[in-house]
Motif scaffolding. Sequence first.
Motif, PDB file in Angstrom:
ATOM      1  N   MET A 184     -89.137  60.494 -12.394  1.00  0.00           N
ATOM      2  CA  MET A 184     -89.274  61.170 -11.101  1.00  0.00           C
ATOM      3  C   MET A 184     -90.593  61.936 -11.025  1.00  0.00           C
ATOM      4  O   MET A 184     -91.265  61.935  -9.990  1.00  0.00           O
ATOM      5  CB  MET A 184     -88.096  62.136 -10.878  1.00  0.00           C
ATOM      6  CG  MET A 184     -88.143  62.859  -9.538  1.00  0.00           C
ATOM      7  SD  MET A 184     -86.786  64.061  -9.324  1.00  0.00           S
ATOM      8  CE  MET A 184     -85.396  62.951  -9.088  1.00  0.00           C
ATOM      9  N   PHE A 185     -90.989  62.585 -12.137  1.00  0.00           N
ATOM     10  CA  PHE A 185     -92.248  63.332 -12.159  1.00  0.00           C
ATOM     11  C   PHE A 185     -93.440  62.379 -12.016  1.00  0.00           C
ATOM     12  O   PHE A 185     -94.371  62.657 -11.252  1.00  0.00           O
ATOM     13  CB  PHE A 185     -92.373  64.121 -13.459  1.00  0.00           C
ATOM     14  CG  PHE A 185     -93.639  64.917 -13.567  1.00  0.00           C
ATOM     15  CD1 PHE A 185     -93.770  66.133 -12.904  1.00  0.00           C
ATOM     16  CD2 PHE A 185     -94.720  64.440 -14.297  1.00  0.00           C
ATOM     17  CE1 PHE A 185     -94.943  66.874 -12.981  1.00  0.00           C
ATOM     18  CE2 PHE A 185     -95.899  65.169 -14.385  1.00  0.00           C
ATOM     19  CZ  PHE A 185     -96.005  66.386 -13.721  1.00  0.00           C
ATOM     20  N   ILE A 186     -93.414  61.260 -12.720  1.00  0.00           N
ATOM     21  CA  ILE A 186     -94.522  60.291 -12.660  1.00  0.00           C
ATOM     22  C   ILE A 186     -94.688  59.746 -11.245  1.00  0.00           C
ATOM     23  O   ILE A 186     -95.817  59.568 -10.756  1.00  0.00           O
ATOM     24  CB  ILE A 186     -94.281  59.143 -13.657  1.00  0.00           C
ATOM     25  CG1 ILE A 186     -94.384  59.662 -15.102  1.00  0.00           C
ATOM     26  CG2 ILE A 186     -95.290  58.002 -13.432  1.00  0.00           C
ATOM     27  CD1 ILE A 186     -93.984  58.649 -16.147  1.00  0.00           C
ATOM     28  N   ASN A 187     -93.550  59.507 -10.562  1.00  0.00           N
ATOM     29  CA  ASN A 187     -93.588  58.900  -9.224  1.00  0.00           C
ATOM     30  C   ASN A 187     -93.446  59.929  -8.102  1.00  0.00           C
ATOM     31  O   ASN A 187     -93.099  59.573  -6.983  1.00  0.00           O
ATOM     32  CB  ASN A 187     -92.474  57.855  -9.096  1.00  0.00           C
ATOM     33  CG  ASN A 187     -92.638  56.710 -10.068  1.00  0.00           C
ATOM     34  OD1 ASN A 187     -93.687  56.075 -10.111  1.00  0.00           O
ATOM     35  ND2 ASN A 187     -91.616  56.447 -10.864  1.00  0.00           N
ATOM     36  N   ARG A 188     -93.744  61.206  -8.408  1.00  0.00           N
ATOM     37  CA  ARG A 188     -93.523  62.280  -7.433  1.00  0.00           C
ATOM     38  C   ARG A 188     -94.356  62.126  -6.166  1.00  0.00           C
ATOM     39  O   ARG A 188     -93.950  62.572  -5.094  1.00  0.00           O
ATOM     40  CB  ARG A 188     -93.817  63.637  -8.082  1.00  0.00           C
ATOM     41  CG  ARG A 188     -95.274  63.844  -8.492  1.00  0.00           C
ATOM     42  CD  ARG A 188     -95.428  65.075  -9.377  1.00  0.00           C
ATOM     43  NE  ARG A 188     -96.818  65.335  -9.742  1.00  0.00           N
ATOM     44  CZ  ARG A 188     -97.480  64.693 -10.681  1.00  0.00           C
ATOM     45  NH1 ARG A 188     -96.879  63.730 -11.361  1.00  0.00           N
ATOM     46  NH2 ARG A 188     -98.737  65.004 -10.955  1.00  0.00           N
ATOM     47  N   ASN A 189     -95.518  61.508  -6.274  1.00  0.00           N
ATOM     48  CA  ASN A 189     -96.401  61.369  -5.105  1.00  0.00           C
ATOM     49  C   ASN A 189     -96.325  59.989  -4.470  1.00  0.00           C
ATOM     50  O   ASN A 189     -97.075  59.693  -3.533  1.00  0.00           O
ATOM     51  CB  ASN A 189     -97.855  61.660  -5.509  1.00  0.00           C
ATOM     52  CG  ASN A 189     -98.038  63.104  -5.953  1.00  0.00           C
ATOM     53  OD1 ASN A 189     -97.464  64.018  -5.366  1.00  0.00           O
ATOM     54  ND2 ASN A 189     -98.827  63.317  -7.001  1.00  0.00           N
ATOM     55  N   THR A 190     -95.431  59.151  -4.973  1.00  0.00           N
ATOM     56  CA  THR A 190     -95.286  57.806  -4.414  1.00  0.00           C
ATOM     57  C   THR A 190     -94.538  57.865  -3.098  1.00  0.00           C
ATOM     58  O   THR A 190     -93.464  58.469  -3.004  1.00  0.00           O
ATOM     59  CB  THR A 190     -94.522  56.886  -5.393  1.00  0.00           C
ATOM     60  OG1 THR A 190     -95.212  56.861  -6.645  1.00  0.00           O
ATOM     61  CG2 THR A 190     -94.417  55.475  -4.836  1.00  0.00           C
ATOM     62  N   GLU A 191     -95.122  57.256  -2.081  1.00  0.00           N
ATOM     63  CA  GLU A 191     -94.477  57.234  -0.771  1.00  0.00           C
ATOM     64  C   GLU A 191     -93.352  56.195  -0.779  1.00  0.00           C
ATOM     65  O   GLU A 191     -93.587  55.010  -1.009  1.00  0.00           O
ATOM     66  CB  GLU A 191     -95.495  56.877   0.329  1.00  0.00           C
ATOM     67  CG  GLU A 191     -96.560  57.941   0.570  1.00  0.00           C
ATOM     68  CD  GLU A 191     -95.994  59.213   1.179  1.00  0.00           C
ATOM     69  OE1 GLU A 191     -94.973  59.104   1.881  1.00  0.00           O
ATOM     70  OE2 GLU A 191     -96.561  60.291   0.947  1.00  0.00           O
ATOM     71  N   GLU A 192     -92.126  56.667  -0.549  1.00  0.00           N
ATOM     72  CA  GLU A 192     -90.994  55.741  -0.539  1.00  0.00           C
ATOM     73  C   GLU A 192     -90.935  55.004   0.790  1.00  0.00           C
ATOM     74  O   GLU A 192     -91.197  55.563   1.851  1.00  0.00           O
ATOM     75  CB  GLU A 192     -89.694  56.508  -0.771  1.00  0.00           C
ATOM     76  CG  GLU A 192     -89.593  57.157  -2.144  1.00  0.00           C
ATOM     77  CD  GLU A 192     -88.239  57.815  -2.357  1.00  0.00           C
ATOM     78  OE1 GLU A 192     -87.246  57.086  -2.525  1.00  0.00           O
ATOM     79  OE2 GLU A 192     -88.193  59.056  -2.332  1.00  0.00           O
ATOM     80  N   GLU A 193     -90.584  53.734   0.716  1.00  0.00           N
ATOM     81  CA  GLU A 193     -90.461  52.924   1.917  1.00  0.00           C
ATOM     82  C   GLU A 193     -89.141  52.154   1.863  1.00  0.00           C
ATOM     83  O   GLU A 193     -88.645  51.814   0.788  1.00  0.00           O
ATOM     84  CB  GLU A 193     -91.628  51.943   2.026  1.00  0.00           C
ATOM     85  CG  GLU A 193     -92.988  52.620   2.238  1.00  0.00           C
ATOM     86  CD  GLU A 193     -94.116  51.617   2.373  1.00  0.00           C
ATOM     87  OE1 GLU A 193     -93.823  50.400   2.276  1.00  0.00           O
ATOM     88  OE2 GLU A 193     -95.259  52.034   2.575  1.00  0.00           O
ATOM     89  N   VAL A 194     -88.578  51.897   3.027  1.00  0.00           N
ATOM     90  CA  VAL A 194     -87.350  51.118   3.126  1.00  0.00           C
ATOM     91  C   VAL A 194     -87.573  49.998   4.125  1.00  0.00           C
ATOM     92  O   VAL A 194     -87.974  50.241   5.260  1.00  0.00           O
ATOM     93  CB  VAL A 194     -86.159  51.992   3.585  1.00  0.00           C
ATOM     94  CG1 VAL A 194     -84.924  51.122   3.806  1.00  0.00           C
ATOM     95  CG2 VAL A 194     -85.860  53.070   2.561  1.00  0.00           C
ATOM     96  N   ASP A 195     -87.346  48.764   3.694  1.00  0.00           N
ATOM     97  CA  ASP A 195     -87.432  47.601   4.572  1.00  0.00           C
ATOM     98  C   ASP A 195     -86.011  47.211   4.951  1.00  0.00           C
ATOM     99  O   ASP A 195     -85.299  46.608   4.130  1.00  0.00           O
ATOM    100  CB  ASP A 195     -88.130  46.450   3.849  1.00  0.00           C
ATOM    101  CG  ASP A 195     -88.322  45.235   4.760  1.00  0.00           C
ATOM    102  OD1 ASP A 195     -87.803  45.261   5.896  1.00  0.00           O
ATOM    103  OD2 ASP A 195     -88.974  44.266   4.320  1.00  0.00           O
ATOM    104  N   PRO A 196     -85.561  47.556   6.156  1.00  0.00           N
ATOM    105  CA  PRO A 196     -84.165  47.300   6.543  1.00  0.00           C
ATOM    106  C   PRO A 196     -83.752  45.837   6.403  1.00  0.00           C
ATOM    107  O   PRO A 196     -82.613  45.541   6.045  1.00  0.00           O
ATOM    108  CB  PRO A 196     -84.122  47.745   8.014  1.00  0.00           C
ATOM    109  CG  PRO A 196     -85.252  48.714   8.151  1.00  0.00           C
ATOM    110  CD  PRO A 196     -86.321  48.209   7.234  1.00  0.00           C
TER     111      PRO A 196
END
Length: 350
Positions: A184-196
């Motif tokens: 979670m710390f490593i990916n803290r700045n990763t923008e999450e995306e959801v493709d419905p």
Amino acid sequence: MSHELMFFGGFIIFIILMLAIDLGLFSKGDKPVSFKTAAIMSTVWVLFALAFGLVLYFWGNELHNIHDIARLKEIIAKNYHNIQIIESDLAASIQIYNKNLTIEYLTGYVVEYALSVDNIFVMVLLFSSFGIPEKYYHKVLVWGIIGAILLRCIFIFVGAALIAKFGWILYVFGGFLVYTGINMFINRNTEEEVDPQNHRVVKFASKYFKVTHKMDGGRFFHLENGVKYMTPLFLVLLVIEFTDLIFAVDSIPAIFSITKDPYIVFFSNIFAVLGLRSMFFLLVNIIHKFHYLKVGLAFLLVFIGAKMLLHDWLEQLGFKTIHSLIIIIGILAISIIASLVFPKKENLTS
């Protein structure tokens, strides 16, 4: 066992009544929930959670029908409570037990409530990605909360049974939480995306059921030419339930690092879940301001995981549940204060 079932049954009846009142206040037609209403209900749920802590403080021993030293020692050994009792003084020993039980409950509640915030980040993203109008949020969350309670109830008591039979599984939980926290710390700045369209839950539903991508007001199902179709509202509900299942894999092992008593795990977990819906409406428009919260949650998971891995050593050093509570609140407070003192810089594009 009869006392445990009576205590547990009374808790379930209380929760059903409070949930009915909560839904009555929230669900007056399909309209957005105001910040004021969300703030009131969030406060009410927190106060009820604290009030339940007082119940445990004064009558916690009644949960396991503890009225003599032999029974008290049996329960302490069974649930691995790190306390020292005074065998010659039953009243003082029960007071020590009840106080420890209350601290375990409150610590577990804080942990679960904090980890629930991560759910809010995902829920906001899901509603946006599926194009769900704000006025339908509460309906989806109502059924989402009910489903979450049932799923977590199963998870908690299965987890307790596994721990009772295979003590070494705590080390597996601990290692998993440390890994999750670091990730979670490593990916803290990763923008999450959801493709419905390509989400695994949507693909599964589309494969085995009739699905429409058109909204039909606030309905979960749309009837057309005698054929019933799932609407995007029901699809997002399925995705939220699936997401909560994933979060439960983190949160439930985390609370077992605080207490091994499955009833206390359940009580603290359910109060946190019940408060999630009102907290969602309270934070939905300001959650982005707490940009260091994910960092705080990452450190929180690493701490809890490390505590599980180093449990025996920490116990020898005199590390108590109250120390865990202080550290957990400290981590969360620092992450929230840091977010407010050092606001995230907006990306300016010309």
